[in-house]
Scaffold this motif. Structure first.
Motif, PDB file in Angstrom:
ATOM      1  N   TRP A  14     -28.200  36.346 -26.604  1.00  0.00           N
ATOM      2  CA  TRP A  14     -26.888  36.521 -27.221  1.00  0.00           C
ATOM      3  C   TRP A  14     -26.006  37.471 -26.408  1.00  0.00           C
ATOM      4  O   TRP A  14     -26.423  38.579 -26.087  1.00  0.00           O
ATOM      5  N   THR A  15     -24.776  37.042 -26.136  1.00  0.00           N
ATOM      6  CA  THR A  15     -23.807  37.978 -25.573  1.00  0.00           C
ATOM      7  C   THR A  15     -23.214  38.765 -26.743  1.00  0.00           C
ATOM      8  O   THR A  15     -23.324  38.340 -27.890  1.00  0.00           O
ATOM      9  N   GLU A  16     -22.585  39.902 -26.432  1.00  0.00           N
ATOM     10  CA  GLU A  16     -21.988  40.718 -27.492  1.00  0.00           C
ATOM     11  C   GLU A  16     -20.963  39.896 -28.276  1.00  0.00           C
ATOM     12  O   GLU A  16     -20.856  39.989 -29.496  1.00  0.00           O
ATOM     13  N   GLU A  17     -20.233  39.072 -27.542  1.00  0.00           N
ATOM     14  CA  GLU A  17     -19.192  38.253 -28.171  1.00  0.00           C
ATOM     15  C   GLU A  17     -19.826  37.272 -29.161  1.00  0.00           C
ATOM     16  O   GLU A  17     -19.358  37.110 -30.287  1.00  0.00           O
ATOM     17  N   GLU A  18     -20.941  36.638 -28.732  1.00  0.00           N
ATOM     18  CA  GLU A  18     -21.629  35.677 -29.603  1.00  0.00           C
ATOM     19  C   GLU A  18     -22.188  36.356 -30.846  1.00  0.00           C
ATOM     20  O   GLU A  18     -22.145  35.808 -31.938  1.00  0.00           O
ATOM     21  N   ARG A  19     -22.713  37.559 -30.643  1.00  0.00           N
ATOM     22  CA  ARG A  19     -23.257  38.310 -31.788  1.00  0.00           C
ATOM     23  C   ARG A  19     -22.176  38.576 -32.811  1.00  0.00           C
ATOM     24  O   ARG A  19     -22.376  38.380 -34.013  1.00  0.00           O
ATOM     25  N   ALA A  20     -21.026  39.009 -32.323  1.00  0.00           N
ATOM     26  CA  ALA A  20     -19.924  39.332 -33.229  1.00  0.00           C
ATOM     27  C   ALA A  20     -19.500  38.076 -34.002  1.00  0.00           C
ATOM     28  O   ALA A  20     -19.293  38.098 -35.211  1.00  0.00           O
ATOM     29  N   LYS A  21     -19.425  36.967 -33.273  1.00  0.00           N
ATOM     30  CA  LYS A  21     -19.019  35.697 -33.878  1.00  0.00           C
ATOM     31  C   LYS A  21     -20.032  35.253 -34.943  1.00  0.00           C
ATOM     32  O   LYS A  21     -19.660  34.784 -36.022  1.00  0.00           O
ATOM     33  N   CYS A  22     -21.294  35.446 -34.610  1.00  0.00           N
ATOM     34  CA  CYS A  22     -22.385  35.071 -35.505  1.00  0.00           C
ATOM     35  C   CYS A  22     -22.333  35.877 -36.804  1.00  0.00           C
ATOM     36  O   CYS A  22     -22.496  35.355 -37.904  1.00  0.00           O
ATOM     37  N   MET A  23     -22.047  37.166 -36.660  1.00  0.00           N
ATOM     38  CA  MET A  23     -21.963  38.037 -37.843  1.00  0.00           C
ATOM     39  C   MET A  23     -20.807  37.598 -38.734  1.00  0.00           C
ATOM     40  O   MET A  23     -20.929  37.540 -39.956  1.00  0.00           O
ATOM     41  N   GLU A  24     -19.710  37.289 -38.084  1.00  0.00           N
ATOM     42  CA  GLU A  24     -18.511  36.874 -38.824  1.00  0.00           C
ATOM     43  C   GLU A  24     -18.826  35.612 -39.636  1.00  0.00           C
ATOM     44  O   GLU A  24     -18.515  35.513 -40.820  1.00  0.00           O
ATOM     45  N   GLU A  25     -19.476  34.664 -38.966  1.00  0.00           N
ATOM     46  CA  GLU A  25     -19.836  33.407 -39.628  1.00  0.00           C
ATOM     47  C   GLU A  25     -20.799  33.659 -40.783  1.00  0.00           C
ATOM     48  O   GLU A  25     -20.699  33.063 -41.848  1.00  0.00           O
ATOM     49  N   SER A  26     -21.731  34.583 -40.543  1.00  0.00           N
ATOM     50  CA  SER A  26     -22.727  34.904 -41.550  1.00  0.00           C
ATOM     51  C   SER A  26     -22.082  35.508 -42.794  1.00  0.00           C
ATOM     52  O   SER A  26     -22.464  35.198 -43.917  1.00  0.00           O
ATOM     53  N   VAL A  27     -21.106  36.396 -42.557  1.00  0.00           N
ATOM     54  CA  VAL A  27     -20.413  37.021 -43.694  1.00  0.00           C
ATOM     55  C   VAL A  27     -19.743  35.938 -44.541  1.00  0.00           C
ATOM     56  O   VAL A  27     -19.847  35.931 -45.770  1.00  0.00           O
ATOM     57  N   GLN A  28     -19.109  34.994 -43.880  1.00  0.00           N
ATOM     58  CA  GLN A  28     -18.481  33.889 -44.614  1.00  0.00           C
ATOM     59  C   GLN A  28     -19.515  33.122 -45.440  1.00  0.00           C
ATOM     60  O   GLN A  28     -19.271  32.793 -46.595  1.00  0.00           O
ATOM     61  N   LEU A  29     -20.652  32.852 -44.820  1.00  0.00           N
ATOM     62  CA  LEU A  29     -21.710  32.097 -45.511  1.00  0.00           C
ATOM     63  C   LEU A  29     -22.193  32.863 -46.755  1.00  0.00           C
ATOM     64  O   LEU A  29     -22.371  32.283 -47.822  1.00  0.00           O
ATOM     65  N   THR A  30     -22.351  34.179 -46.621  1.00  0.00           N
ATOM     66  CA  THR A  30     -22.818  34.957 -47.779  1.00  0.00           C
ATOM     67  C   THR A  30     -21.804  34.871 -48.920  1.00  0.00           C
ATOM     68  O   THR A  30     -22.187  34.803 -50.084  1.00  0.00           O
ATOM     69  N   HIS A  31     -20.520  34.852 -48.581  1.00  0.00           N
ATOM     70  CA  HIS A  31     -19.506  34.743 -49.641  1.00  0.00           C
ATOM     71  C   HIS A  31     -19.549  33.385 -50.329  1.00  0.00           C
ATOM     72  O   HIS A  31     -19.435  33.297 -51.550  1.00  0.00           O
ATOM     73  N   GLN A  32     -19.740  32.343 -49.518  1.00  0.00           N
ATOM     74  CA  GLN A  32     -19.902  30.993 -50.110  1.00  0.00           C
ATOM     75  C   GLN A  32     -21.086  30.986 -51.074  1.00  0.00           C
ATOM     76  O   GLN A  32     -20.991  30.502 -52.192  1.00  0.00           O
ATOM     77  N   LEU A  33     -22.211  31.536 -50.620  1.00  0.00           N
ATOM     78  CA  LEU A  33     -23.427  31.543 -51.442  1.00  0.00           C
ATOM     79  C   LEU A  33     -23.198  32.360 -52.709  1.00  0.00           C
ATOM     80  O   LEU A  33     -23.653  31.996 -53.795  1.00  0.00           O
ATOM     81  N   HIS A  34     -22.453  33.470 -52.585  1.00  0.00           N
ATOM     82  CA  HIS A  34     -22.186  34.319 -53.732  1.00  0.00           C
ATOM     83  C   HIS A  34     -21.372  33.551 -54.787  1.00  0.00           C
ATOM     84  O   HIS A  34     -21.684  33.601 -55.978  1.00  0.00           O
ATOM     85  N   THR A  35     -20.361  32.826 -54.315  1.00  0.00           N
ATOM     86  CA  THR A  35     -19.538  32.026 -55.244  1.00  0.00           C
ATOM     87  C   THR A  35     -20.399  31.004 -55.977  1.00  0.00           C
ATOM     88  O   THR A  35     -20.149  30.685 -57.132  1.00  0.00           O
ATOM     89  N   GLN A  36     -21.410  30.479 -55.274  1.00  0.00           N
ATOM     90  CA  GLN A  36     -22.273  29.463 -55.890  1.00  0.00           C
ATOM     91  C   GLN A  36     -23.402  30.087 -56.712  1.00  0.00           C
ATOM     92  O   GLN A  36     -24.251  29.371 -57.247  1.00  0.00           O
ATOM     93  N   GLY A  37     -23.422  31.407 -56.778  1.00  0.00           N
ATOM     94  CA  GLY A  37     -24.454  32.097 -57.555  1.00  0.00           C
ATOM     95  C   GLY A  37     -25.830  32.051 -56.902  1.00  0.00           C
ATOM     96  O   GLY A  37     -26.846  32.163 -57.580  1.00  0.00           O
ATOM     97  N   LYS A  38     -25.858  31.871 -55.571  1.00  0.00           N
ATOM     98  CA  LYS A  38     -27.147  31.744 -54.902  1.00  0.00           C
ATOM     99  C   LYS A  38     -27.511  32.964 -54.065  1.00  0.00           C
ATOM    100  O   LYS A  38     -28.604  33.048 -53.522  1.00  0.00           O
ATOM    101  N   PHE A  39     -26.553  33.904 -53.945  1.00  0.00           N
ATOM    102  CA  PHE A  39     -26.753  35.012 -53.009  1.00  0.00           C
ATOM    103  C   PHE A  39     -27.474  36.185 -53.656  1.00  0.00           C
ATOM    104  O   PHE A  39     -27.129  36.599 -54.756  1.00  0.00           O
ATOM    105  N   ILE A  40     -28.499  36.710 -52.970  1.00  0.00           N
ATOM    106  CA  ILE A  40     -29.113  37.944 -53.441  1.00  0.00           C
ATOM    107  C   ILE A  40     -28.884  39.063 -52.435  1.00  0.00           C
ATOM    108  O   ILE A  40     -28.392  40.118 -52.781  1.00  0.00           O
TER     109      ILE A  40
END
Lengths: 120, 406
Positions: A14-40
């Motif tokens: 992973w380059t630093e840029e890719e890591r940052a992008k990955c984290m950003e995407e992950s944060v979005q995914l956690t919010h989606q999961l939270h809306t669906q009541g699936k996130f812990i």
């Protein structure tokens, strides 16, 4: 059912840029999961060179620098989700950005009674 | 009455079982509860008469027995999860739901989260209803080994939360392919295991064809037709694949008058109906290749250009070295052994086929046809060194003796 998803990949990939992008995407995914009541819970982990391993043998605490096992791919983060079944867990795992470079291991969480409950 | 119950047991047990499994979500519990329900039927039905709907009676009795047992074992939290008894308004609705339950169970047993050997074992045990001993003997392993596989498979389904569901539309094609792969694995195993004392052993090829028919009834997709066609077209040649002495016979050596024409016709019809959908996949293309062979009056009179073209299609779908090897053999038949040899030598220069005995056997055969016996001998010996099965080894040894005699 609750599942833990362990994200393994080679840190060097992973380059630093890719890591940052990955984290950003992950944060979005956690919010989606939270809306669906699936996130812990979910979190990335610091690089494996920050790892410390502890063993207690014969009453003595042994502390070593580094991870439990030296492997080609390292644990880089995790998710804990609450879904109906393995197929739903697989669906989520396939959306975790780390799955595109590394491997996401899905482990069902063993239910243990009498653990303290945290309300947040 | 007793006979009637026995008939229901024989014909319906696995179907009813699928419904009970969906309700109680535990293979062993469902099996025990349904056995109990049949035992009660044996006592009650002769006195009270046949219930209006025997299947529904058995499902609901098994369900109660399962709940009973859960209560006794104090697994009460599972009780809440038990779905309510389905209300089957009409016979049709009931039939559909039983068929759906069976399909669900097939997808569960063939879930890609299970290792292939577990998928195969679970499918044969839970869908086909074969005994553990019969499956063990068909795969030439001990009953203990097979029983352990089944236990491992059931535990994974339960603990990992593998669902009893027909996959969503988005995943259906992919997951169906996994199911078809399991059935084809069973079919091929039927050929490989058949070298020994096959009399007492379950015929896995026949079992796979039965599974294919069941799946077609439940899910009439193009690829299901394609796989069934492929199996039938191969199976039609079964009697001619091995000589009286138990030696392997090549396609060109087989007595085509002994091929099962009805089976070939059924395979062709299934193939055509799959091709018409234009949604077919690799199994259908393989069936098309098998059909060209089945239609040819002799090896020489086979439409080799057509076979090469079909392998081209197959290779575009799955670019595997084995497909490339089969294509090379077809090219040799179309354009002559030299053309095939060039292709095979190129393939062997890569890594993937270097340990694959049939690549050397094919190479040896082409050298033999060209009269290059020294090269043929080397390649046959390489093939022999890598071959695992006795019947294949015997075939290669025979070829070596033949070229030595020239």
């Amino acid at each position: 059912m609750k599942y833990m998803m362990l994200i393994y990949s080679a840190e060097s990939l992973w380059t630093e840029e890719e890591r940052a992008k990955c984290m950003e995407e992950s944060v979005q995914l956690t919010h989606q999961l939270h809306t669906q009541g699936k996130f812990i819970s979910a979190s990335p982990l610091h690089y494996v060179d920050t790892a410390t391993s502890v063993r207690v043998r014969d009453g003595k605490t042994l502390i070593t620098d580094g991870p439990f096992a030296e492997t080609r791919e390292q644990l880089g983060g995790y998710y804990i989700v609450d879904v109906d079944n393995l197929d739903e867990a697989i669906d989520i795992a396939s959306k975790i950005p780390g799955a595109r470079k590394g491997t996401v291991e899905i482990r069902p969480i063993f239910h243990l009674d009498n653990l303290p409950v945290i309300n947040n | 009455m007793q006979e009637q119950i026995e008939t229901i047991y024989r014909q319906e047990f696995r179907r009813i079982f699928a419904t009970v499994v969906r309700m109680v979500r535990d293979f062993d519990l469902a099996e025990d509860a349904l056995q109990e329900a049949f035992a009660i039927a044996m006592q009650q039905w002769p006195e009270d008469g046949l219930p209006r709907n025997p299947r529904a009676w058995l499902v609901s009795t098994a369900r109660f027995k399962a709940i009973d047992r859960l209560r006794k074992e104090a697994r009460l939290d599972s009780l809440e999860d038990l779905p309510h008894e389905p209300e089957a308004d009409t016979k049709d609705a009931e039939d559909t739901s039983i068929a759906d339950d069976q399909l669900r169970l097939i997808f569960t047993c063939c879930h890609p989260a299970l290792a292939p050997e577990l998928q195969v074992a679970l499918t044969l045990r839970e869908i086909c209803g074969l005994t553990t001993e019969a499956i063990a003997s068909a795969f030439l392993v001990t009953p203990t080994t097979m029983a352990q596989r089944l236990v491992r498979g059931k535990a994974k389904i339960r603990n990992a939360g593998i669902p009893y569901e027909i996959p969503s539309h988005k995943h259906l094609a992919e997951r169906l392919h996994a199911v078809l792969t399991v059935i084809y694995l069973v079919f091929n195993e039927g050929y490989h295991a058949s070298s020994g004392d096959s009399l007492e052993r379950v015929d896995l090829a026949v079992e796979a064809i039965r599974l294919g028919r069941l799946l077609l009834e439940l899910l009439p997709h193009a690829e299901v037709r394609g796989l069934l066609a492929l199996m039938l077209l191969h199976h039609a040649r079964r009697a001619t694949r091995v000589s009286a002495d138990g030696d392997l016979l090549l396609l060109e050596e087989q007595d085509r008058s002994q091929w099962d024409k009805d089976m070939i016709r059924e395979g062709q019809e299934l193939l055509e109906s799959s091709l018409l959908t234009r949604q077919f996949g690799t199994f259908t293309v393989q069936a098309a290749i098998a059909a060209v062979h089945a239609e040819a009056p002799s090896a020489d009179a086979t439409d080799w250009p057509q076979i090469v073209a079909l392998y081209d299609v197959l290779y575009r779908m799955t670019p595997s070295p084995i497909v490339a090897l089969n294509r090379a053999v077809a090219v040799a038949m179309r354009d002559g052994p030299d053309a095939g040899l060039t292709l095979i030598d190129n393939l062997l220069a890569g890594d993937e086929l270097r340990r694959y005995h049939l690549a050397y056997a094919a190479k040896a055969d082409l050298h033999r046809r060209l009269g290059q016996f020294r090269e043929a001998r080397v390649a046959y010996q390489q093939a022999l060194g890598l071959a695992q099965q006795d019947v294949e080894k015997r075939f290669l040894e025979k070829r070596l003796v033949e070229i030595d005699a020239v």
